[in-house]
Write an enzyme that holds these catalytic residues in place. Structure first.
Site, PDB file in Angstrom:
ATOM      1  N   LYS A   1      19.044  63.950  95.224  1.00  0.00           N
ATOM      2  CA  LYS A   1      20.064  64.602  94.736  1.00  0.00           C
ATOM      3  C   LYS A   1      19.912  65.868  94.341  1.00  0.00           C
ATOM      4  O   LYS A   1      18.690  66.581  94.360  1.00  0.00           O
ATOM      5  CB  LYS A   1      20.576  63.900  93.434  1.00  0.00           C
ATOM      6  CG  LYS A   1      20.589  62.530  93.295  1.00  0.00           C
ATOM      7  CD  LYS A   1      21.910  61.770  94.052  1.00  0.00           C
ATOM      8  CE  LYS A   1      21.861  60.397  94.196  1.00  0.00           C
ATOM      9  NZ  LYS A   1      22.761  60.005  95.334  1.00  0.00           N
TER      10      LYS A   1
ATOM     11  N   SER B   1      24.838  60.165 100.350  1.00  0.00           N
ATOM     12  CA  SER B   1      25.108  60.914  99.019  1.00  0.00           C
ATOM     13  C   SER B   1      25.186  62.274  99.267  1.00  0.00           C
ATOM     14  O   SER B   1      25.540  63.170  98.229  1.00  0.00           O
ATOM     15  CB  SER B   1      24.633  60.424  98.050  1.00  0.00           C
ATOM     16  OG  SER B   1      23.106  60.217  97.993  1.00  0.00           O
TER      17      SER B   1
END
Lengths: 189, 105
Positions: free
Chosen positions: A83, A40
């Site tokens: 993230k 990701s």
């Protein structure tokens, strides 16, 4: 002889406790080394990259927009997510995916942050589960320049996650007592 | 098992604040809320529903919704001070605040 062994055992336990406390405080409040996995955050962070985590910025509330953070997953407290912070509390963020024609915007509520992975097409982030509370953030990634190690299997790198420095601390603990003279005298009886 | 226990957690609205509330419902349970935007809420996966005993004056899940389990820090077991209030905190749920449907049992 028995008293000698007992004395040395207690001293060893004392060292273990000492280094264990120092190691725990360092990992909890200062930082640590983390192995990242998953696609990701590509291309910024690749699978099995080793990064340095800085916990101090979390404690001093100095996480900025654009920082890459490691946080506890909002849907599974035992796992962690890596993230980038896109919006802080009060910011206006786009909540729809890039493929949507109609863009939806919303404001990040108080005490929360909006996080997204760099690989927008293959990332489960705030666009899926909403803004995450600031309290879930564990630390900010401050340094990523370690060479990639050998490829680990799935269960192995989960084990190494957040325990790289613990292993280093144990290693240091094993080496340091050997340097002390009393350890060598044990063998001489 | 967390249900009915008093927990100490980081407030989702203010990360500098810690809150002590009772866990009313865990993930999968359906709860009837007091003053929340939805009357019935199914607690999502990885979250819990916390409430203070003094409803209406409590800054709890009825205000900010389900709380992520990752914000949980510890369990509150005893009241130590003042000495006249020294007691063990019992894991008891008021009958009117039990979940309507629970996934645990």
């Amino acid at each position: 002889m028995f008293q000698d062994v007992l004395g040395k055992t207690f001293r060893l336990l004392g060292y273990t406790l000492q280094y264990g406390c120092i190691a725990h405080c360092a990992f909890e409040y200062v930082g640590g080394i983390v192995v990242c996995s998953g696609p990701s955050m590509q291309p910024t962070i690749q699978n099995y990259d080793i990064v340095v985590l800085d916990n101090l910025s979390r404690h001093f509330y100095s996480i900025q927009k654009g920082d890459i953070v490691i946080a506890k997953s909002p849907s599974d407290p035992k796992s962690n997510i890596c993230k980038r912070v896109i919006g802080l509390e009060g910011d206006k963020v786009c909540t729809s995916s890039p493929s949507n024609f109609l863009k939806n915007h919303s404001y990040v509520p108080k005490g929360h942050v909006w996080v997204e992975g760099d690989n927008l097409r293959n990332s489960t982030d705030s666009r899926r589960y909403g803004p995450i509370p600031y309290g879930l953030i564990r630390g900010r990634i401050c340094f990523k320049n370690f060479p990639r190690l050998i490829n680990f299997d799935e269960p192995l790198h989960t084990l190494l996650h957040f325990s790289c420095w613990h292993i280093c601390a144990l290693f240091i603990w094993m080496i340091l007592p050997i340097k002390k003279k009393s350890w060598w005298r044990w063998g001489e009886g | 098992v967390l249900a009915r226990l008093w927990v100490w957690a980081v407030s989702p609205r203010n990360p500098e604040q810690k809150i002590i509330k009772r866990v009313i419902a865990l993930e999968g349970d359906i709860i009837k809320t007091i003053g929340y935007k939805k009357q019935y809420v199914k607690v999502p996966h990885g979250h819990m529903w916390v409430e203070g005993d003094h409803h209406g004056h409590s800054f709890d899940s009825n205000f900010f919704g389900p709380v992520s389990l990752g914000l949980l820090h510890a369990r509150a077991t005893h009241i130590l001070w003042p000495p006249r209030r020294w007691q063990k905190l019992q894991p008891v749920l008021l009958p009117e605040r039990t979940p309507l449907l629970t996934e645990q049992e």
